[in-house]
Design a protein around this motif. Sequence first.
Motif, PDB file in Angstrom:
ATOM      1  N   ARG A 136       0.836  -1.010  -0.111  1.00 61.64           N
ATOM      2  CA  ARG A 136       0.061   0.279  -0.108  1.00 61.64           C
ATOM      3  C   ARG A 136       0.552   1.273  -0.156  1.00 61.64           C
ATOM      4  O   ARG A 136       2.197   1.334  -0.119  1.00 61.64           O
ATOM      5  CB  ARG A 136      -0.916  -0.112   1.278  1.00 61.64           C
ATOM      6  CG  ARG A 136      -1.926  -1.204   1.860  1.00 61.64           C
ATOM      7  CD  ARG A 136      -3.168  -1.628   3.013  1.00 61.64           C
ATOM      8  NE  ARG A 136      -3.465  -2.374   2.602  1.00 61.64           N
ATOM      9  CZ  ARG A 136      -4.676  -2.720   3.658  1.00 61.64           C
ATOM     10  NH1 ARG A 136      -4.720  -1.946   4.761  1.00 61.64           N
ATOM     11  NH2 ARG A 136      -5.185  -4.057   3.654  1.00 61.64           N
ATOM     12  N   LYS A 137       0.618   2.411  -0.021  1.00 60.02           N
ATOM     13  CA  LYS A 137       1.756   3.362  -0.019  1.00 60.02           C
ATOM     14  C   LYS A 137       2.214   3.514   1.442  1.00 60.02           C
ATOM     15  O   LYS A 137       1.312   4.235   1.945  1.00 60.02           O
ATOM     16  CB  LYS A 137       0.069   4.868  -0.656  1.00 60.02           C
ATOM     17  CG  LYS A 137       0.509   6.107  -0.596  1.00 60.02           C
ATOM     18  CD  LYS A 137       0.149   6.781  -0.614  1.00 60.02           C
ATOM     19  CE  LYS A 137       0.713   8.595  -1.170  1.00 60.02           C
ATOM     20  NZ  LYS A 137      -0.083  10.026  -1.488  1.00 60.02           N
ATOM     21  N   GLY A 138       3.340   3.527   1.532  1.00 59.62           N
ATOM     22  CA  GLY A 138       4.050   4.297   1.966  1.00 59.62           C
ATOM     23  C   GLY A 138       4.393   3.251   2.922  1.00 59.62           C
ATOM     24  O   GLY A 138       4.532   3.315   4.233  1.00 59.62           O
ATOM     25  N   LYS A 176       7.953   3.088   5.578  1.00 60.39           N
ATOM     26  CA  LYS A 176       8.810   3.929   5.110  1.00 60.39           C
ATOM     27  C   LYS A 176       9.739   4.128   5.622  1.00 60.39           C
ATOM     28  O   LYS A 176      10.598   4.644   6.042  1.00 60.39           O
ATOM     29  CB  LYS A 176       8.219   5.088   4.313  1.00 60.39           C
ATOM     30  CG  LYS A 176       7.826   5.038   3.187  1.00 60.39           C
ATOM     31  CD  LYS A 176       7.849   6.263   2.350  1.00 60.39           C
ATOM     32  CE  LYS A 176       7.188   5.799   0.898  1.00 60.39           C
ATOM     33  NZ  LYS A 176       6.707   7.241   0.244  1.00 60.39           N
ATOM     34  N   ARG A 200       8.930  -4.813   0.063  1.00 60.64           N
ATOM     35  CA  ARG A 200       8.797  -4.021  -1.296  1.00 60.64           C
ATOM     36  C   ARG A 200       8.846  -5.540  -2.363  1.00 60.64           C
ATOM     37  O   ARG A 200       8.088  -5.647  -3.100  1.00 60.64           O
ATOM     38  CB  ARG A 200       8.766  -3.104  -1.779  1.00 60.64           C
ATOM     39  CG  ARG A 200       8.192  -2.346  -1.068  1.00 60.64           C
ATOM     40  CD  ARG A 200       8.645  -0.476  -1.449  1.00 60.64           C
ATOM     41  NE  ARG A 200       8.562  -0.643  -2.806  1.00 60.64           N
ATOM     42  CZ  ARG A 200       6.780  -0.458  -3.463  1.00 60.64           C
ATOM     43  NH1 ARG A 200       5.678   0.870  -2.322  1.00 60.64           N
ATOM     44  NH2 ARG A 200       6.457  -0.206  -4.564  1.00 60.64           N
TER      45      ARG A 200
END
Length: 333
Positions: free
Chosen positions: A286-288, A308, A318
């Motif tokens: 997902r985002k971040g 992150k 990732r």
Amino acid sequence: MNATLPTAEVLRATLAGLLDGLPPKQAARAVERLIANYRGTTPTDAPVLRDRSDVAAYAAYRMPATFEAVRSALAALREAAPDWTPATHTDIGGGTGAASWAVAGAWAEGPRTAVLDWAEPALALGRELAELSGVPALRAAEWRRARIGAGPELAPTDLITVSYVLKELTADVRTALVDSAAAAAQAVVVVEPGTPDGYARIIEARDRLIAAGLTVAAPCPHSDACPIEPGTDWCHFSARVSRSSLHRQVKGGSLPYEDEKFSYVVATRFGTEPVAARVTRKPQIRKGQVLLDLCTRDEALRRATVTKRHGELYRAARDVAWGDEWPPPGENA
């Protein structure tokens, strides 16, 4: 062919010639009938593969998937025991030898292999494929007809593979086979379909292997009871398989690949280093952040969220795949 090690590409090329002269519709019908038989609920006590056309069609359809599933399980064994190399191998219910191809490719000097199966047409075709492979370890393999799980005790060997076999056996024969494998081998690899009932057979085999004095090397980080509550979920993994034209014809799919779902257990009589944790589902990116479902040594099942702010660990998350160890070598969670 002059291959030195069997690969998925060599296997596909070798299988390609099997269907020469066999009408495509006949091959597809044979595969559909055999799939229906294997997916049935009644175990069989007779060979399912009756003749060469049956064997050729089903080998072309199923060998690549079985090869990839067993290769994944063997990779986990090699990760847990990087200094161990088997000198001998017995492939129980090996049919046309997909697991033996995977074993021959797992170690630079392939072990001496004996393939045991009750279907003579499968053994004959397996021997032919092995000769065509150009792989010394496969060409030297012994192909022997045997009553699976009901014959004499197995001879001592370093490695035993039992892939996609337990489903075909009655409960008492499954028990006898796993117990015999545990008594004969230094390492036992069992692979079944990645379905709830396939997983149940793997757990049954895992329990018996542990009771016989072996310890789990993979996929579990421990030899304790599986933390999954029966009936709520099942542990399985996925291997990418390139589709042949026969695959596409039978399944009506257009993608050049499919994902083979499988469950497995690797148990040994020698010391290994199981992973600290293993990714048990496809990571959710997902985002971040990356969400990882893990089976761990100490905390059983848990969800890890890597963001992150974790830096290098986030970049590793990732790239991590379903079935991989976590954290990757050299990283700290």
